[in-house]
Scaffold this motif. Structure first.
Motif, mmCIF file in Angstrom:
data_model
loop_
_atom_site.group_PDB
_atom_site.id
_atom_site.type_symbol
_atom_site.label_atom_id
_atom_site.label_comp_id
_atom_site.label_asym_id
_atom_site.label_seq_id
_atom_site.Cartn_x
_atom_site.Cartn_y
_atom_site.Cartn_z
ATOM 1 N N THR A 1 25.443 32.538 -47.805
ATOM 2 C CA THR A 1 24.939 31.174 -47.687
ATOM 3 C C THR A 1 24.178 30.669 -48.903
ATOM 4 O OG1 THR A 1 23.008 32.050 -46.502
ATOM 5 C CG2 THR A 1 24.844 31.241 -45.177
ATOM 6 N N TYR A 2 23.801 31.555 -49.829
ATOM 7 C CA TYR A 2 23.135 31.116 -51.051
ATOM 8 C C TYR A 2 24.145 30.681 -52.115
ATOM 9 C CZ TYR A 2 24.776 35.285 -53.398
ATOM 10 O OH TYR A 2 25.592 36.227 -53.958
ATOM 11 N N ILE B 1 20.862 35.345 -46.017
ATOM 12 C CA ILE B 1 21.908 34.840 -46.906
ATOM 13 C C ILE B 1 23.295 35.368 -46.505
ATOM 14 C CG2 ILE B 1 20.315 34.538 -48.843
ATOM 15 C CD1 ILE B 1 21.559 37.047 -50.130
ATOM 16 N N TYR C 1 17.745 31.322 -58.248
ATOM 17 C CA TYR C 1 18.548 30.714 -57.187
ATOM 18 C C TYR C 1 18.602 29.201 -57.367
ATOM 19 C CZ TYR C 1 19.518 28.618 -52.635
ATOM 20 O OH TYR C 1 20.012 27.833 -51.625
ATOM 21 N N HIS D 1 19.175 25.892 -55.606
ATOM 22 C CA HIS D 1 19.234 25.305 -54.261
ATOM 23 C C HIS D 1 19.845 23.911 -54.355
ATOM 24 C CE1 HIS D 1 18.266 25.100 -50.064
ATOM 25 N NE2 HIS D 1 17.529 24.021 -50.212
ATOM 26 N N PRO E 1 21.885 22.142 -51.628
ATOM 27 C CA PRO E 1 22.562 21.987 -50.335
ATOM 28 C C PRO E 1 23.399 20.711 -50.238
ATOM 29 C CG PRO E 1 20.203 21.564 -50.124
ATOM 30 C CD PRO E 1 20.419 22.132 -51.488
ATOM 31 N N GLN F 1 24.103 26.349 -47.701
ATOM 32 C CA GLN F 1 22.688 26.582 -47.983
ATOM 33 C C GLN F 1 21.781 25.918 -46.949
ATOM 34 O OE1 GLN F 1 22.096 25.368 -52.075
ATOM 35 N NE2 GLN F 1 23.159 27.155 -52.886
#
Length: 454
Positions: free
Chosen positions: A66-67, A183, A243, A245, A247, A253
């Motif tokens: 999911t990351y 994740i 990371y 982010h 989404p 994410q």
């Protein structure tokens, strides 16, 4: 790092694997004829000495991490392997027709994903063997692949070794089970350890670990434990990524929220603590987010100012022609870029029409070429130089003017014909490059495009 500087400069910004960055490519891609001419021209000039690089994107994964920010296709149906392999080989045949009668000299070959080891060992070996038919292997060739510890077998290692692979990049991310759970990453320390030791036993000469900081539920103490485990296994190099982010681009994410992520100060504390541990263990900090032992080729390239950055990240191999095969793969012909169709079906459809399957691209103008050179040098060497007669443009001088505040903050040093990023400025190198990003300044994004720079 000073808290005020972090607050001041921690803004959204590109990672500069290219310039211009993909969101700022021209609205109309080059025509197939124009792209073919760019590829052929660069190949004709550079193949004999440099060779060329190939990147193959295998998008398939059995489950979604999911990351992840990569272009993936989630499936457990391994019947997709054969048709995809044939499509990649068909695309390569189309490119070889563009290159002409001269044999391509393969200097670099990288398998990325997705999960390259989603493919069976037999299919991977067959695909690479067929791809290399009619090619010459450069005497300094480097073949590498990305390996998921959860599904990379001893048979994968041996099959790829037999067709020339000597580098492996293992996706570690974190060893903490709480982080791995959120994740959706299913792997263990023992799997990573076995994969590392088996690769070395077979004869792989370079082992890289991908480790990500800033993931949901990460803490300084738990990430420090992960880094100490990494140090014990002694990979030759480590990509210690921040990371990203995003989404709004990657809905996966949204399994977690911003509240699950370490804030900017905690994220920085994770990085600084782990960086200190790596440096104490003999790893040299180079580029934006990489560490390497002094015996590794990446460190030697950094020392000799040969480090290169492209769509695959940092590499010690520099070629002017990079051909990307597979869905979403990006090609770089020095004078221009193209990106392939992102959907598997659209990619197959274009190949069925015997068309190079790109859907967008960009032809660099003189200003682009000048700015790319300086951004490349800053990302790789933390410095750049110029003269008053060449390698500059109005946009370049405008970029220098934008660095006035960063110079006051001690992040850069500007001298006649020389710009250097200081030690304290290295964490902000993306911000330094942004000062020269003329296309970004001409069209400041009104919506989310990029992850935070720190």
């Amino acid at each position: 790092m000073d808290h005020q500087l972090l607050q001041k400069y921690n803004v959204p910004g590109p990672r500069y694997t290219s310039y211009p960055t993909v969101p700022y490519w021209q609205s109309t891609p080059p025509s197939p004829e124009q792209w073919g001419e760019l590829v052929n021209d660069t190949f004709s000039v550079t193949n004999k000495m440099q060779g060329i690089s190939l990147y193959i994107h295998i998008p398939f994964c059995e489950s979604l991490c999911t990351y992840c920010g990569c272009n993936t296709r989630i499936t457990v149906n391994h019947a997709v392997e054969q048709p995809y392999m044939e499509a990649v080989l068909k695309e390569w045949e189309l490119y070889k027709a563009v290159l002409g009668s001269e044999k391509p000299r393969i200097r670099e070959l990288h398998l990325g994903g997705g999960t390259p080891t989603f493919f069976s060992p037999e299919n991977l070996k067959s695909m690479i063997s067929r791809l290399l038919e009619g090619c010459e292997i450069h005497e300094q060739a480097e073949f590498g692949f990305e390996a998921h510890p959860g599904n990379t077998t001893d048979e994968h290692l041996m099959a790829l070794y037999e067709v020339g692979f000597r580098r492996i990049s293992i996706g570690v991310q974190d060893f903490n089970p709480i982080v791995l759970e959120i994740i959706n990453r299913h792997q263990t320390y023992d799997q990573v350890k076995h994969l590392t030791e088996k690769a070395r036993e077979i004869g792989y000469t370079s082992v890289n670990y991908d480790v990500v900081y800033g993931l949901p539920q990460q803490k300084v103490c738990s990430m420090t434990q992960t880094i100490y485990k990494v140090i014990q296994l002694r990979p030759d190099r480590i990509a210690f990524y921040s990371y990203a982010h995003v989404p709004w681009i990657k809905p996966g994410q949204r399994r977690f929220t911003e509240e699950d992520l370490p804030d900017s100060m905690k994220k920085l504390a994770i990085y600084e603590t782990c960086r200190g541990a790596l440096e104490m263990a003999g790893y040299e900090n180079l580029g934006m987010d990489h560490f390497a032992l002094k015996t590794d080729g990446l460190f030697k390239a950094f020392e000799e100012k040969r480090l290169h950055r492209n769509f695959m990240g940092y590499t010690d191999t520099q070629t002017s022609l990079l051909i990307g095969l597979g869905v979403s793969a990006i090609s770089d012909a020095w004078w221009g870029y193209v990106q392939n169709e992102k959907g598997v079906e659209a990619y197959y459809k274009r190949l069925a029409l015997r068309e190079l399957p790109f859907f967008r691209g960009h032809v660099l103008n003189r200003e682009d070429l000048i700015l790319r050179r300086h951004i490349q040098h800053l990302m790789c060497n933390f410095e750049t130089t110029w003269s008053h007669t060449q390698e500059v443009s109005q946009a370049f001088y405008q970029g220098l003017a934008r660095l006035e505040e960063m110079e006051k903050d001690g992040l850069v040093i500007i001298e006649p014909y020389h710009l250097r990023v200081t030690e304290s400025g290295r964490n902000f190198v993306r911000n330094v490059c942004m000062a020269f990003d003329a296309r970004l300044w001409e069209n400041v994004p009104q919506t989310n495009l990029f992850s935070q720079t720190v």
